[in-house]
Design a protein around this motif. Structure first.
Motif, PDB file in Angstrom:
ATOM      1  N   SER A  18      -5.655  -5.972  -4.177  1.00 33.36           N
ATOM      2  CA  SER A  18      -5.825  -5.622  -2.767  1.00 33.36           C
ATOM      3  C   SER A  18      -6.473  -6.761  -1.991  1.00 33.36           C
ATOM      4  O   SER A  18      -7.000  -6.560  -0.913  1.00 33.36           O
ATOM      5  N   LYS A  23       3.526   6.240 -13.619  1.00 31.18           N
ATOM      6  CA  LYS A  23       2.577   5.178 -13.932  1.00 31.18           C
ATOM      7  C   LYS A  23       2.386   5.065 -15.443  1.00 31.18           C
ATOM      8  O   LYS A  23       2.607   6.000 -16.187  1.00 31.18           O
ATOM      9  N   THR A  53       0.828  -1.205   0.000  1.00 31.46           N
ATOM     10  CA  THR A  53       0.000   0.000   0.000  1.00 31.46           C
ATOM     11  C   THR A  53       0.859   1.251   0.000  1.00 31.46           C
ATOM     12  O   THR A  53       0.595   2.201  -0.748  1.00 31.46           O
ATOM     13  N   TYR A  69      -3.597  -2.325  -8.580  1.00 33.88           N
ATOM     14  CA  TYR A  69      -3.729  -2.173  -7.126  1.00 33.88           C
ATOM     15  C   TYR A  69      -5.146  -2.524  -6.684  1.00 33.88           C
ATOM     16  O   TYR A  69      -5.344  -3.233  -5.704  1.00 33.88           O
ATOM     17  N   LYS A  70      -6.125  -2.045  -7.441  1.00 37.16           N
ATOM     18  CA  LYS A  70      -7.518  -2.339  -7.096  1.00 37.16           C
ATOM     19  C   LYS A  70      -7.766  -3.845  -7.134  1.00 37.16           C
ATOM     20  O   LYS A  70      -8.401  -4.394  -6.238  1.00 37.16           O
ATOM     21  N   PHE A 106       2.324   1.867  -3.433  1.00 34.81           N
ATOM     22  CA  PHE A 106       1.324   2.401  -4.347  1.00 34.81           C
ATOM     23  C   PHE A 106       1.029   3.869  -4.038  1.00 34.81           C
ATOM     24  O   PHE A 106       0.968   4.698  -4.951  1.00 34.81           O
ATOM     25  N   GLU A 107       0.848   4.184  -2.779  1.00 33.19           N
ATOM     26  CA  GLU A 107       0.473   5.544  -2.394  1.00 33.19           C
ATOM     27  C   GLU A 107       1.581   6.559  -2.673  1.00 33.19           C
ATOM     28  O   GLU A 107       1.299   7.740  -2.868  1.00 33.19           O
ATOM     29  N   GLU A 134      -1.250   0.780 -13.087  1.00 30.56           N
ATOM     30  CA  GLU A 134      -0.956   0.507 -11.685  1.00 30.56           C
ATOM     31  C   GLU A 134      -2.180   0.684 -10.788  1.00 30.56           C
ATOM     32  O   GLU A 134      -2.348  -0.051  -9.820  1.00 30.56           O
ATOM     33  N   ASP A 135      -3.047   1.630 -11.118  1.00 33.35           N
ATOM     34  CA  ASP A 135      -4.276   1.818 -10.334  1.00 33.35           C
ATOM     35  C   ASP A 135      -5.179   0.600 -10.454  1.00 33.35           C
ATOM     36  O   ASP A 135      -5.743   0.127  -9.462  1.00 33.35           O
ATOM     37  N   ASP A 179       1.634   9.894 -10.588  1.00 33.91           N
ATOM     38  CA  ASP A 179       1.077   9.570 -11.897  1.00 33.91           C
ATOM     39  C   ASP A 179       2.108   9.636 -13.019  1.00 33.91           C
ATOM     40  O   ASP A 179       1.967   8.963 -14.033  1.00 33.91           O
ATOM     41  N   ASP A 238       0.164   5.195 -18.380  1.00 28.68           N
ATOM     42  CA  ASP A 238      -1.091   5.871 -18.688  1.00 28.68           C
ATOM     43  C   ASP A 238      -1.742   5.233 -19.915  1.00 28.68           C
ATOM     44  O   ASP A 238      -1.158   5.181 -20.989  1.00 28.68           O
TER      45      ASP A 238
END
Length: 61
Positions: A35, A17, A6, A31-32, A9-10, A27-28, A14, A19
């Motif tokens: 998790s 990452k 976490t 991560y989703k 990721f945090e 990456e978003d 951007d 795009d």
């Protein structure tokens, strides 16, 4: 281990990452998906395109 993942990721901005356009970042989505409570390559932000799980996450444009 989840805390380290976490935090990684945090702290990712951007600019670092991948795009996909329209504000969607690989990456978003990873991560989703990752998790959850089982180990997965995504926990190291490794996208194995042979893993069928990604077919539910990424769609062709």
């Amino acid at each position: 281990m989840k805390e380290e993942y976490t935090l990684a990721f945090e702290t990712m901005n951007d600019e670092k990452k991948w795009d996909l356009g329209d504000g969607i970042f690989v990456e978003d989505l990873m991560y989703k998906y990752s998790s959850c409570d089982f180990e997965h390559l995504a926990h190291s932000f490794i996208l194995d395109v042979r893993d069928s799980c990604w077919k539910k996450i990424f769609t062709p444009t």
